[in-house]
Design an enzyme around this catalytic site. Sequence first.
Site, PDB file in Angstrom:
ATOM      1  N   ILE A 263       0.839  -1.353  -0.106  1.00 58.07           N
ATOM      2  CA  ILE A 263      -0.088   0.000  -0.397  1.00 58.07           C
ATOM      3  C   ILE A 263       0.986   1.314   0.030  1.00 58.07           C
ATOM      4  O   ILE A 263       0.518   2.453  -0.287  1.00 58.07           O
ATOM      5  CB  ILE A 263      -1.128  -0.407   1.555  1.00 58.07           C
ATOM      6  CG1 ILE A 263       0.573  -0.267   2.660  1.00 58.07           C
ATOM      7  CG2 ILE A 263      -2.074  -1.195   1.560  1.00 58.07           C
ATOM      8  CD1 ILE A 263      -0.972  -0.392   3.842  1.00 58.07           C
ATOM      9  N   GLY A 264       2.212   1.701  -0.160  1.00 61.86           N
ATOM     10  CA  GLY A 264       3.192   2.114  -0.183  1.00 61.86           C
ATOM     11  C   GLY A 264       4.439   1.730   0.240  1.00 61.86           C
ATOM     12  O   GLY A 264       4.739   0.992   0.023  1.00 61.86           O
ATOM     13  N   ARG A 265       5.821   2.846  -0.705  1.00 60.49           N
ATOM     14  CA  ARG A 265       6.912   3.039  -0.965  1.00 60.49           C
ATOM     15  C   ARG A 265       7.295   4.394  -0.846  1.00 60.49           C
ATOM     16  O   ARG A 265       7.158   5.138  -1.065  1.00 60.49           O
ATOM     17  CB  ARG A 265       6.691   1.934  -2.112  1.00 60.49           C
ATOM     18  CG  ARG A 265       8.349   1.413  -2.811  1.00 60.49           C
ATOM     19  CD  ARG A 265       8.306   1.097  -4.009  1.00 60.49           C
ATOM     20  NE  ARG A 265       7.678  -0.451  -3.896  1.00 60.49           N
ATOM     21  CZ  ARG A 265       8.051  -1.451  -3.906  1.00 60.49           C
ATOM     22  NH1 ARG A 265       9.783  -1.198  -3.838  1.00 60.49           N
ATOM     23  NH2 ARG A 265       8.214  -2.286  -3.908  1.00 60.49           N
TER      24      ARG A 265
ATOM     25  N   ARG B 206      11.873   6.012   0.953  1.00 59.78           N
ATOM     26  CA  ARG B 206      13.142   5.276   0.727  1.00 59.78           C
ATOM     27  C   ARG B 206      13.917   3.839   0.892  1.00 59.78           C
ATOM     28  O   ARG B 206      15.045   4.196   0.581  1.00 59.78           O
ATOM     29  CB  ARG B 206      13.892   6.867   0.918  1.00 59.78           C
ATOM     30  CG  ARG B 206      15.376   6.878   0.732  1.00 59.78           C
ATOM     31  CD  ARG B 206      16.096   8.292   0.827  1.00 59.78           C
ATOM     32  NE  ARG B 206      16.876   8.080   1.582  1.00 59.78           N
ATOM     33  CZ  ARG B 206      17.957   9.307   2.159  1.00 59.78           C
ATOM     34  NH1 ARG B 206      16.731   9.812   3.117  1.00 59.78           N
ATOM     35  NH2 ARG B 206      18.864   9.256   2.663  1.00 59.78           N
ATOM     36  N   PHE B 207      13.359   4.032   1.929  1.00 58.76           N
ATOM     37  CA  PHE B 207      14.093   2.480   2.415  1.00 58.76           C
ATOM     38  C   PHE B 207      13.405   1.265   2.734  1.00 58.76           C
ATOM     39  O   PHE B 207      13.845   0.224   3.242  1.00 58.76           O
ATOM     40  CB  PHE B 207      14.266   2.872   3.895  1.00 58.76           C
ATOM     41  CG  PHE B 207      15.121   3.909   4.315  1.00 58.76           C
ATOM     42  CD1 PHE B 207      16.560   4.697   3.475  1.00 58.76           C
ATOM     43  CD2 PHE B 207      15.233   5.170   5.267  1.00 58.76           C
ATOM     44  CE1 PHE B 207      17.303   5.791   3.612  1.00 58.76           C
ATOM     45  CE2 PHE B 207      15.932   6.250   5.347  1.00 58.76           C
ATOM     46  CZ  PHE B 207      17.063   6.380   4.119  1.00 58.76           C
ATOM     47  N   GLY B 208      12.213   0.812   1.828  1.00 56.08           N
ATOM     48  CA  GLY B 208      11.503  -0.071   2.315  1.00 56.08           C
ATOM     49  C   GLY B 208       9.693  -0.131   1.741  1.00 56.08           C
ATOM     50  O   GLY B 208       9.512   1.157   1.037  1.00 56.08           O
TER      51      GLY B 208
ATOM     52  N   VAL C  80       5.348  -0.614   2.834  1.00 54.54           N
ATOM     53  CA  VAL C  80       4.457  -0.520   3.295  1.00 54.54           C
ATOM     54  C   VAL C  80       3.152  -1.576   3.147  1.00 54.54           C
ATOM     55  O   VAL C  80       2.557  -1.181   2.214  1.00 54.54           O
ATOM     56  CB  VAL C  80       3.727   0.723   3.573  1.00 54.54           C
ATOM     57  CG1 VAL C  80       2.745   0.056   4.941  1.00 54.54           C
ATOM     58  CG2 VAL C  80       4.584   1.622   4.270  1.00 54.54           C
TER      59      VAL C  80
ATOM     60  N   LYS D 224       5.439  -2.256   8.353  1.00 56.07           N
ATOM     61  CA  LYS D 224       5.960  -1.299   7.047  1.00 56.07           C
ATOM     62  C   LYS D 224       7.764  -2.171   7.429  1.00 56.07           C
ATOM     63  O   LYS D 224       8.470  -2.041   8.524  1.00 56.07           O
ATOM     64  CB  LYS D 224       6.300   0.045   7.818  1.00 56.07           C
ATOM     65  CG  LYS D 224       7.601   0.951   7.544  1.00 56.07           C
ATOM     66  CD  LYS D 224       7.642   2.393   8.240  1.00 56.07           C
ATOM     67  CE  LYS D 224       8.049   3.296   8.138  1.00 56.07           C
ATOM     68  NZ  LYS D 224       8.704   5.022   8.545  1.00 56.07           N
TER      69      LYS D 224
ATOM     70  N   ASP E 272       9.491  16.679  12.065  1.00 55.06           N
ATOM     71  CA  ASP E 272       9.165  17.007  11.220  1.00 55.06           C
ATOM     72  C   ASP E 272       7.826  16.312  10.617  1.00 55.06           C
ATOM     73  O   ASP E 272       6.873  15.549   9.935  1.00 55.06           O
ATOM     74  CB  ASP E 272       9.961  14.621   9.613  1.00 55.06           C
ATOM     75  CG  ASP E 272       9.960  15.594   9.115  1.00 55.06           C
ATOM     76  OD1 ASP E 272       9.515  16.579   8.346  1.00 55.06           O
ATOM     77  OD2 ASP E 272       9.727  14.379   8.211  1.00 55.06           O
TER      78      ASP E 272
END
Length: 290
Positions: A15-17, A19-21, A23, A44, A140
Amino acid sequence: MTEALKRDYRICEEIGRGRFGVVCRCEPLRPSAAPSSASSLAVKSIDKSAVSGDDLDAHCLLMEPKVLSLLSPHPNLLRMHNAYEDSSHLHLVLDLCDSPDLHRTVASAGPLPEPEAARILSQLMRAVAHCHRHGVVHRDIKPDNILFDSRGRLRLADFGSAEVIGGGEPAAGLRGVVGTPYYVAPEVVEGREYGEKVDVWSAGVVLYVMLAGFPPFYGESAPEIFGAVVRANLRFPPRVFRSVLATAKDLLRKMLCRDVSRRFSADQVLRHPWLTSFGGAEATELQTIA
Protein backbone atom coordinates in the site's frame (compact mmCIF):
# COMPACT_ATOMS: atom_id res chain seq x y z
CA MET A 1 11.01 -11.85 6.33
CA THR A 2 11.28 -13.28 9.83
CA GLU A 3 9.56 -16.53 10.72
CA ALA A 4 7.99 -14.86 13.74
CA LEU A 5 6.39 -12.18 11.56
CA LYS A 6 5.02 -14.78 9.13
CA ARG A 7 3.71 -16.81 12.05
CA ASP A 8 1.85 -13.85 13.53
CA TYR A 9 0.60 -12.05 10.37
CA ARG A 10 -0.57 -12.71 6.85
CA ILE A 11 1.23 -10.18 4.63
CA CYS A 12 -1.13 -8.78 1.99
CA GLU A 13 -0.92 -6.18 -0.78
CA GLU A 14 1.59 -3.35 -0.90
CA ILE A 15 0.00 0.00 0.00
CA GLY A 16 3.03 2.28 0.02
CA ARG A 17 6.70 2.53 -0.85
CA GLY A 18 9.39 4.86 0.43
CA ARG A 19 13.10 5.48 0.39
CA PHE A 20 13.96 2.67 2.80
CA GLY A 21 11.29 0.06 2.16
CA VAL A 22 7.64 -0.80 1.65
CA VAL A 23 4.39 -0.77 3.59
CA CYS A 24 1.93 -3.63 3.19
CA ARG A 25 -1.45 -4.39 4.67
CA CYS A 26 -1.35 -7.34 7.03
CA GLU A 27 -3.84 -9.45 8.94
CA PRO A 28 -3.22 -10.98 12.36
CA LEU A 29 -3.16 -14.77 12.46
CA ARG A 30 -3.18 -15.00 16.24
CA PRO A 31 -5.32 -13.10 18.78
CA SER A 32 -2.20 -11.90 20.60
CA ALA A 33 -0.83 -10.28 17.43
CA ALA A 34 -3.34 -7.42 17.21
CA PRO A 35 -5.62 -5.19 19.23
CA SER A 36 -9.19 -6.47 19.46
CA SER A 37 -10.48 -3.54 17.39
CA ALA A 38 -8.30 -4.17 14.32
CA SER A 39 -8.78 -6.86 11.68
CA SER A 40 -6.18 -5.27 9.39
CA LEU A 41 -2.93 -3.55 10.22
CA ALA A 42 0.09 -2.33 8.27
CA VAL A 43 3.63 -3.65 8.32
CA LYS A 44 6.43 -1.21 7.48
CA SER A 45 9.44 -3.19 6.27
CA ILE A 46 12.69 -1.21 6.31
CA ASP A 47 15.49 -2.53 4.13
CA LYS A 48 18.72 -2.17 6.11
CA SER A 49 20.84 -2.36 2.95
CA ALA A 50 19.14 0.83 1.70
CA VAL A 51 20.45 2.71 4.72
CA SER A 52 23.81 4.29 3.96
CA GLY A 53 26.67 4.64 6.36
CA ASP A 54 25.48 8.17 7.06
CA ASP A 55 24.87 8.52 10.79
CA LEU A 56 21.56 10.34 10.29
CA ASP A 57 20.14 7.56 8.12
CA ALA A 58 21.13 4.92 10.66
CA HIS A 59 19.75 7.08 13.44
CA CYS A 60 16.38 7.38 11.69
CA LEU A 61 16.24 3.62 11.17
CA LEU A 62 16.65 2.97 14.88
CA MET A 63 14.72 5.87 16.40
CA GLU A 64 11.19 5.15 15.19
CA PRO A 65 10.62 1.88 17.10
CA LYS A 66 12.44 3.30 20.12
CA VAL A 67 10.31 6.46 20.23
CA LEU A 68 7.02 4.66 19.53
CA SER A 69 7.73 2.24 22.37
CA LEU A 70 8.30 5.19 24.74
CA LEU A 71 5.01 6.89 23.92
CA SER A 72 1.94 5.63 25.72
CA PRO A 73 -1.12 4.98 23.51
CA HIS A 74 -2.95 8.07 22.30
CA PRO A 75 -5.91 8.27 19.89
CA ASN A 76 -4.05 10.66 17.57
CA LEU A 77 -0.72 8.81 17.34
CA LEU A 78 0.03 5.96 14.98
CA ARG A 79 0.53 3.01 17.30
CA MET A 80 3.22 0.33 16.96
CA HIS A 81 1.90 -3.10 17.93
CA ASN A 82 4.96 -5.26 17.27
CA ALA A 83 8.51 -5.06 15.91
CA TYR A 84 10.55 -7.79 14.27
CA GLU A 85 14.12 -7.76 13.04
CA ASP A 86 16.31 -10.05 11.00
CA SER A 87 19.68 -9.63 9.26
CA SER A 88 18.23 -7.65 6.34
CA HIS A 89 15.05 -5.89 7.52
CA LEU A 90 13.30 -4.17 10.40
CA HIS A 91 9.54 -4.78 10.37
CA LEU A 92 7.16 -2.52 12.31
CA VAL A 93 3.51 -3.54 12.69
CA LEU A 94 1.44 -0.35 12.87
CA ASP A 95 -2.13 0.88 12.74
CA LEU A 96 -3.57 0.81 9.23
CA CYS A 97 -4.44 4.26 7.85
CA ASP A 98 -5.54 3.82 4.26
CA SER A 99 -7.47 7.09 3.84
CA PRO A 100 -5.77 9.95 1.94
CA ASP A 101 -3.22 11.81 4.08
CA LEU A 102 -3.53 15.55 4.68
CA HIS A 103 -1.18 16.40 1.79
CA ARG A 104 -3.35 14.52 -0.70
CA THR A 105 -6.51 15.96 0.85
CA VAL A 106 -5.40 19.59 0.44
CA ALA A 107 -3.88 18.89 -2.98
CA SER A 108 -7.22 17.56 -4.27
CA ALA A 109 -9.68 19.75 -2.36
CA GLY A 110 -7.74 23.00 -2.00
CA PRO A 111 -8.00 25.18 1.14
CA LEU A 112 -10.16 23.70 3.89
CA PRO A 113 -13.06 25.48 5.64
CA GLU A 114 -12.03 26.89 9.00
CA PRO A 115 -14.13 24.42 11.07
CA GLU A 116 -12.45 21.49 9.30
CA ALA A 117 -8.97 23.02 9.67
CA ALA A 118 -9.67 23.59 13.38
CA ARG A 119 -10.86 20.00 13.82
CA ILE A 120 -7.64 18.69 12.28
CA LEU A 121 -5.37 21.10 14.16
CA SER A 122 -7.05 20.23 17.46
CA GLN A 123 -6.24 16.56 16.99
CA LEU A 124 -2.72 17.29 15.72
CA MET A 125 -1.87 19.51 18.69
CA ARG A 126 -3.20 16.95 21.16
CA ALA A 127 -0.82 14.43 19.61
CA VAL A 128 2.04 16.95 19.74
CA ALA A 129 1.29 17.91 23.36
CA HIS A 130 1.27 14.21 24.28
CA CYS A 131 4.68 13.74 22.64
CA HIS A 132 6.12 16.78 24.41
CA ARG A 133 4.86 15.58 27.79
CA HIS A 134 6.84 12.40 27.16
CA GLY A 135 9.94 14.37 26.14
CA VAL A 136 9.62 13.49 22.45
CA VAL A 137 10.19 16.05 19.67
CA HIS A 138 8.80 14.83 16.33
CA ARG A 139 10.89 17.19 14.12
CA ASP A 140 9.14 16.36 10.84
CA ILE A 141 5.51 17.43 11.16
CA LYS A 142 4.08 17.98 7.68
CA PRO A 143 0.86 17.06 5.83
CA ASP A 144 2.40 13.86 4.42
CA ASN A 145 2.85 12.55 7.98
CA ILE A 146 -0.69 13.40 9.07
CA LEU A 147 -2.77 10.30 8.37
CA PHE A 148 -6.42 9.40 8.97
CA ASP A 149 -7.83 6.06 10.04
CA SER A 150 -11.08 4.44 8.87
CA ARG A 151 -13.03 6.53 11.42
CA GLY A 152 -11.56 9.76 10.07
CA ARG A 153 -9.46 10.30 13.19
CA LEU A 154 -6.06 11.93 12.71
CA ARG A 155 -2.96 9.84 13.37
CA LEU A 156 0.46 11.51 13.52
CA ALA A 157 3.01 9.20 11.88
CA ASP A 158 6.68 8.80 10.92
CA PHE A 159 8.85 9.23 14.01
CA GLY A 160 12.09 8.43 12.19
CA SER A 161 13.42 11.96 12.78
CA ALA A 162 12.20 12.19 16.38
CA GLU A 163 14.42 12.80 19.39
CA VAL A 164 13.95 12.30 23.10
CA ILE A 165 14.91 15.29 25.22
CA GLY A 166 13.19 14.64 28.55
CA GLY A 167 9.69 15.52 29.68
CA GLY A 168 8.31 18.31 31.79
CA GLU A 169 9.65 21.81 31.34
CA PRO A 170 10.40 23.32 27.92
CA ALA A 171 13.76 21.99 26.75
CA ALA A 172 16.42 22.77 24.20
CA GLY A 173 19.69 21.17 23.28
CA LEU A 174 18.96 19.59 19.90
CA ARG A 175 21.00 20.48 16.84
CA GLY A 176 21.04 19.48 13.17
CA VAL A 177 18.90 20.37 10.17
CA VAL A 178 16.18 17.75 10.28
CA GLY A 179 12.79 18.04 8.64
CA THR A 180 11.27 19.28 5.38
CA PRO A 181 12.29 22.75 4.08
CA TYR A 182 8.80 24.32 3.97
CA TYR A 183 8.01 23.18 7.53
CA VAL A 184 11.31 23.54 9.38
CA ALA A 185 11.68 26.24 12.06
CA PRO A 186 14.13 29.17 11.75
CA GLU A 187 16.27 28.07 14.71
CA VAL A 188 16.87 24.73 13.00
CA VAL A 189 18.00 26.38 9.75
CA GLU A 190 20.30 28.75 11.63
CA GLY A 191 22.07 25.94 13.45
CA ARG A 192 20.99 27.10 16.89
CA GLU A 193 20.07 24.74 19.71
CA TYR A 194 16.35 24.04 19.72
CA GLY A 195 13.64 22.21 21.59
CA GLU A 196 10.06 21.04 21.28
CA LYS A 197 8.70 24.33 19.95
CA VAL A 198 10.02 23.43 16.48
CA ASP A 199 6.98 21.14 16.31
CA VAL A 200 4.66 24.07 17.04
CA TRP A 201 6.24 26.05 14.19
CA SER A 202 5.76 23.11 11.80
CA ALA A 203 2.15 22.69 12.92
CA GLY A 204 1.64 26.42 12.27
CA VAL A 205 2.84 25.93 8.69
CA VAL A 206 0.42 23.01 8.38
CA LEU A 207 -2.43 25.26 9.57
CA TYR A 208 -1.46 27.96 7.06
CA VAL A 209 -1.40 25.35 4.27
CA MET A 210 -4.85 24.10 5.28
CA LEU A 211 -6.30 27.61 5.14
CA ALA A 212 -4.42 28.91 2.07
CA GLY A 213 -3.53 25.84 0.00
CA PHE A 214 0.15 26.86 -0.12
CA PRO A 215 2.95 27.36 2.45
CA PRO A 216 3.73 30.74 4.04
CA PHE A 217 7.46 30.63 3.22
CA TYR A 218 8.57 29.33 -0.16
CA GLY A 219 11.20 29.50 -2.89
CA GLU A 220 12.42 27.75 -6.02
CA SER A 221 15.10 25.73 -4.20
CA ALA A 222 15.88 24.51 -0.70
CA PRO A 223 18.30 27.42 0.00
CA GLU A 224 15.64 29.93 -1.13
CA ILE A 225 13.02 28.26 1.08
CA PHE A 226 15.39 28.26 4.06
CA GLY A 227 16.10 31.95 3.48
CA ALA A 228 12.36 32.74 3.51
CA VAL A 229 11.91 30.69 6.68
CA VAL A 230 14.70 32.57 8.48
CA ARG A 231 13.20 35.94 7.46
CA ALA A 232 9.83 34.69 8.74
CA ASN A 233 7.93 37.43 6.93
CA LEU A 234 4.41 36.13 7.58
CA ARG A 235 1.81 37.52 5.19
CA PHE A 236 -1.90 36.95 4.64
CA PRO A 237 -2.73 37.63 0.96
CA PRO A 238 -6.20 39.24 0.84
CA ARG A 239 -7.35 37.09 -2.08
CA VAL A 240 -6.99 34.03 0.16
CA PHE A 241 -7.40 35.32 3.71
CA ARG A 242 -10.12 37.93 3.20
CA SER A 243 -12.78 35.69 4.74
CA VAL A 244 -10.53 34.00 7.34
CA LEU A 245 -11.26 35.02 10.91
CA ALA A 246 -8.92 37.45 12.66
CA THR A 247 -8.52 34.92 15.48
CA ALA A 248 -7.10 32.38 13.01
CA LYS A 249 -4.49 34.90 11.87
CA ASP A 250 -3.68 35.68 15.50
CA LEU A 251 -3.05 32.01 16.21
CA LEU A 252 -0.83 31.72 13.13
CA ARG A 253 1.25 34.69 14.32
CA LYS A 254 1.71 33.04 17.72
CA MET A 255 2.69 29.66 16.23
CA LEU A 256 4.91 31.11 13.47
CA CYS A 257 6.74 33.45 15.83
CA ARG A 258 10.47 33.68 15.13
CA ASP A 259 11.16 34.46 18.80
CA VAL A 260 11.06 31.03 20.41
CA SER A 261 10.45 32.49 23.88
CA ARG A 262 7.24 34.10 22.60
CA ARG A 263 6.11 31.24 20.39
CA PHE A 264 3.18 29.27 21.78
CA SER A 265 3.59 25.84 23.32
CA ALA A 266 1.35 22.99 22.17
CA ASP A 267 -0.87 23.42 25.24
CA GLN A 268 -1.22 27.16 24.60
CA VAL A 269 -2.33 26.44 21.03
CA LEU A 270 -5.02 24.11 22.34
CA ARG A 271 -6.35 26.89 24.60
CA HIS A 272 -6.46 29.55 21.87
CA PRO A 273 -9.96 31.03 21.25
CA TRP A 274 -9.97 30.20 17.52
CA LEU A 275 -9.40 26.53 18.25
CA THR A 276 -11.75 26.24 21.20
CA SER A 277 -14.55 28.07 19.37
CA PHE A 278 -14.57 25.42 16.63
CA GLY A 279 -13.26 22.31 18.35
CA GLY A 280 -14.14 22.53 22.02
CA ALA A 281 -16.59 19.62 22.07
CA GLU A 282 -14.31 17.34 20.10
CA ALA A 283 -11.31 18.34 22.19
CA THR A 284 -13.17 17.22 25.32
CA GLU A 285 -14.12 13.93 23.68
CA LEU A 286 -10.55 13.20 22.60
CA GLN A 287 -9.21 14.02 26.07
CA THR A 288 -11.65 11.51 27.53
CA ILE A 289 -10.57 8.83 25.05
CA ALA A 290 -6.88 9.48 25.78
